[in-house]
Design a protein around this motif. Structure first.
Motif, PDB file in Angstrom:
ATOM      1  N   ALA A   1       0.832  -1.205   0.000  1.00 18.81           N
ATOM      2  CA  ALA A   1       0.000   0.000   0.000  1.00 18.81           C
ATOM      3  C   ALA A   1       0.872   1.262   0.000  1.00 18.81           C
ATOM      4  CB  ALA A   1      -0.925  -0.002   1.210  1.00 18.81           C
ATOM      5  N   LEU A   2       1.988   1.211   0.713  1.00 20.61           N
ATOM      6  CA  LEU A   2       2.867   2.385   0.783  1.00 20.61           C
ATOM      7  C   LEU A   2       3.809   2.460  -0.418  1.00 20.61           C
ATOM      8  CD1 LEU A   2       3.647   2.327   4.600  1.00 20.61           C
ATOM      9  CD2 LEU A   2       2.484   4.168   3.400  1.00 20.61           C
TER      10      LEU A   2
ATOM     11  N   GLN B   1      11.687   5.327   5.169  1.00 21.33           N
ATOM     12  CA  GLN B   1      10.538   5.939   5.826  1.00 21.33           C
ATOM     13  C   GLN B   1       9.281   5.091   5.647  1.00 21.33           C
ATOM     14  OE1 GLN B   1       9.626  10.136   4.868  1.00 21.33           O
ATOM     15  NE2 GLN B   1       9.586  10.368   7.064  1.00 21.33           N
ATOM     16  N   LYS B   2       9.149   4.448   4.489  1.00 25.12           N
ATOM     17  CA  LYS B   2       7.996   3.567   4.259  1.00 25.12           C
ATOM     18  C   LYS B   2       8.026   2.388   5.228  1.00 25.12           C
ATOM     19  CE  LYS B   2       7.526   4.921  -0.523  1.00 25.12           C
ATOM     20  NZ  LYS B   2       7.619   4.582  -1.937  1.00 25.12           N
ATOM     21  N   VAL B   3       9.211   1.826   5.444  1.00 29.88           N
ATOM     22  CA  VAL B   3       9.336   0.701   6.381  1.00 29.88           C
ATOM     23  C   VAL B   3       9.006   1.176   7.799  1.00 29.88           C
ATOM     24  CG1 VAL B   3      10.941  -0.972   7.400  1.00 29.88           C
ATOM     25  CG2 VAL B   3      11.060  -0.473   4.950  1.00 29.88           C
ATOM     26  N   SER B   4       9.509   2.350   8.151  1.00 34.05           N
ATOM     27  CA  SER B   4       9.281   2.909   9.476  1.00 34.05           C
ATOM     28  C   SER B   4       7.779   3.128   9.722  1.00 34.05           C
ATOM     29  CB  SER B   4      10.055   4.223   9.552  1.00 34.05           C
ATOM     30  OG  SER B   4       9.809   4.882  10.734  1.00 34.05           O
ATOM     31  N   LEU B   5       7.101   3.684   8.720  1.00 35.10           N
ATOM     32  CA  LEU B   5       5.661   3.923   8.837  1.00 35.10           C
ATOM     33  C   LEU B   5       4.893   2.618   8.940  1.00 35.10           C
ATOM     34  CD1 LEU B   5       5.045   6.811   6.342  1.00 35.10           C
ATOM     35  CD2 LEU B   5       4.174   6.685   8.671  1.00 35.10           C
ATOM     36  N   ALA B   6       5.238   1.658   8.071  1.00 36.49           N
ATOM     37  CA  ALA B   6       4.522   0.380   8.077  1.00 36.49           C
ATOM     38  C   ALA B   6       4.693  -0.292   9.445  1.00 36.49           C
ATOM     39  CB  ALA B   6       5.043  -0.521   6.956  1.00 36.49           C
ATOM     40  N   ARG B   7       5.906  -0.214   9.987  1.00 35.24           N
ATOM     41  CA  ARG B   7       6.168  -0.832  11.293  1.00 35.24           C
ATOM     42  C   ARG B   7       5.329  -0.183  12.395  1.00 35.24           C
ATOM     43  NH1 ARG B   7      10.133  -3.696  14.429  1.00 35.24           N
ATOM     44  NH2 ARG B   7      10.476  -2.564  16.356  1.00 35.24           N
ATOM     45  N   ALA B   8       5.153   1.122  12.308  1.00 34.04           N
ATOM     46  CA  ALA B   8       4.395   1.822  13.343  1.00 34.04           C
ATOM     47  C   ALA B   8       2.890   1.644  13.185  1.00 34.04           C
ATOM     48  CB  ALA B   8       4.735   3.303  13.323  1.00 34.04           C
TER      49      ALA B   8
END
Ligand SMILES: Nc1ncnc2c1ncn2[C@@H]1O[C@H](COP(=O)(O)OP(=O)(O)OP(=O)(O)O)[C@@H](O)[C@H]1O
Ligand SMILES: [Mg+2]
Length: 236
Positions: A134-135, A155-162
């Protein structure tokens, strides 16, 4: 769900025997499903406020009463173990930067919070893949190690993780700074879903128009004055 009263944070600068006032006297409330935009000039204390609520920093004044699913708890005075539990189950934080870990793939990093909550591995990885897709993170990168990723990919990984696990309160510190337009749109869509589910959010966004439809209130942090204050006794 969150009542902040007269919150303040000062940093001790030992070398100068002085304190830097990051922010002072902040009071506001956040209701479930509300989105508060935190704004103010560089150095006003926006990031410090979010870190104080996540308790990466301990505030030096005031209270932050958070009504958890268990009981009300003052985030300023709560024990570290209670904060650790809240971080695991209820409070999410996204910074501008990911801290990649050696030999942990993007997919594993994103699935990890669900595994910690007892979700079976296959299901956790399925959801992680869905969110990364999705990201807009290229599928070829899912099994790769994020330490070599570009800023936007990290940043996409960081957002998905959060965002992968259910939260009640999410703190966002400029989560879109390195994102392309498609990913910013995907994030806005995800945040509006979370808002509908009753998640409360505090966010710092460099370009407020990205989340214009989501903002209920703006919390303007004035530049702290005086910048330097003599050292004083801090609140326990
Ligand atoms: N760990 C620290 N030690 C000492 N001073 C700090 C620390 N972290 C932040 N500060 C100071 O607190 C003030 C607020 O910093 P903060 O990062 O919260 O600002 P900001 O509003 O997020 O700014 P920006 O828009 O540039 O991101 C600054 O003057 C900064 O130098
Ligand atoms: Mg900041």
């Amino acid at each position: 769900m969150l009542t902040v009263e007269n919150l303040g944070k000062r940093f001790k600068i030992h070398a100068l025997k002085r304190e830097v006032v990051a922010f002072e006297g902040l009071s506001f409330t956040l209701q479930p499903g509300q989105f508060i935009m935190v704004s103010g000039p560089n150095g006003a204390g926006k990031s410090t406020l979010l870190r104080c609520l996540y308790r990466s920093y301990r505030p030096t004044a005031g209270r932050a009463l958070y009504v958890s699913s268990q009981r009300p708890i003052d985030l300023v005075r709560a024990a570290d173990e209670d904060i650790a539990l809240l971080r695991k189950r209820e409070i999410g934080y996204v910074s501008q930067f990911l801290r990649p870990r050696p030999r942990v793939s993007a997919l594993e990093l994103v699935a990890e919070p669900l595994l910690h909550l007892g979700t079976p591995q296959e299901e956790a990885e399925r959801q992680a893949a869905g969110l990364l897709e999705a990201l807009g993170l290229k599928e070829a990168l899912w099994p790769a190690f994020p330490s070599t990723f570009s800023g936007g990919e990290q940043q996409k990984v960081s957002l998905a993780r959060a965002l992968i696990r259910p939260s009640r309160l999410i703190l966002l510190d400029e989560p879109t700074a390195s994102l392309d337009a498609a990913a910013r749109q995907a994030l806005a869509t995800r945040l509006s879903e979370l808002k509908r589910q009753g998640v409360g959010m505090l966010g710092i966004f460099h370009h407020p128009e990205e989340v214009a439809g989501l903002v209920d209130h703006t919390l303007e942090i004035p530049p702290a004055a005086p910048l330097f204050a003599p050292e004083r006794q801090t609140v326990a």
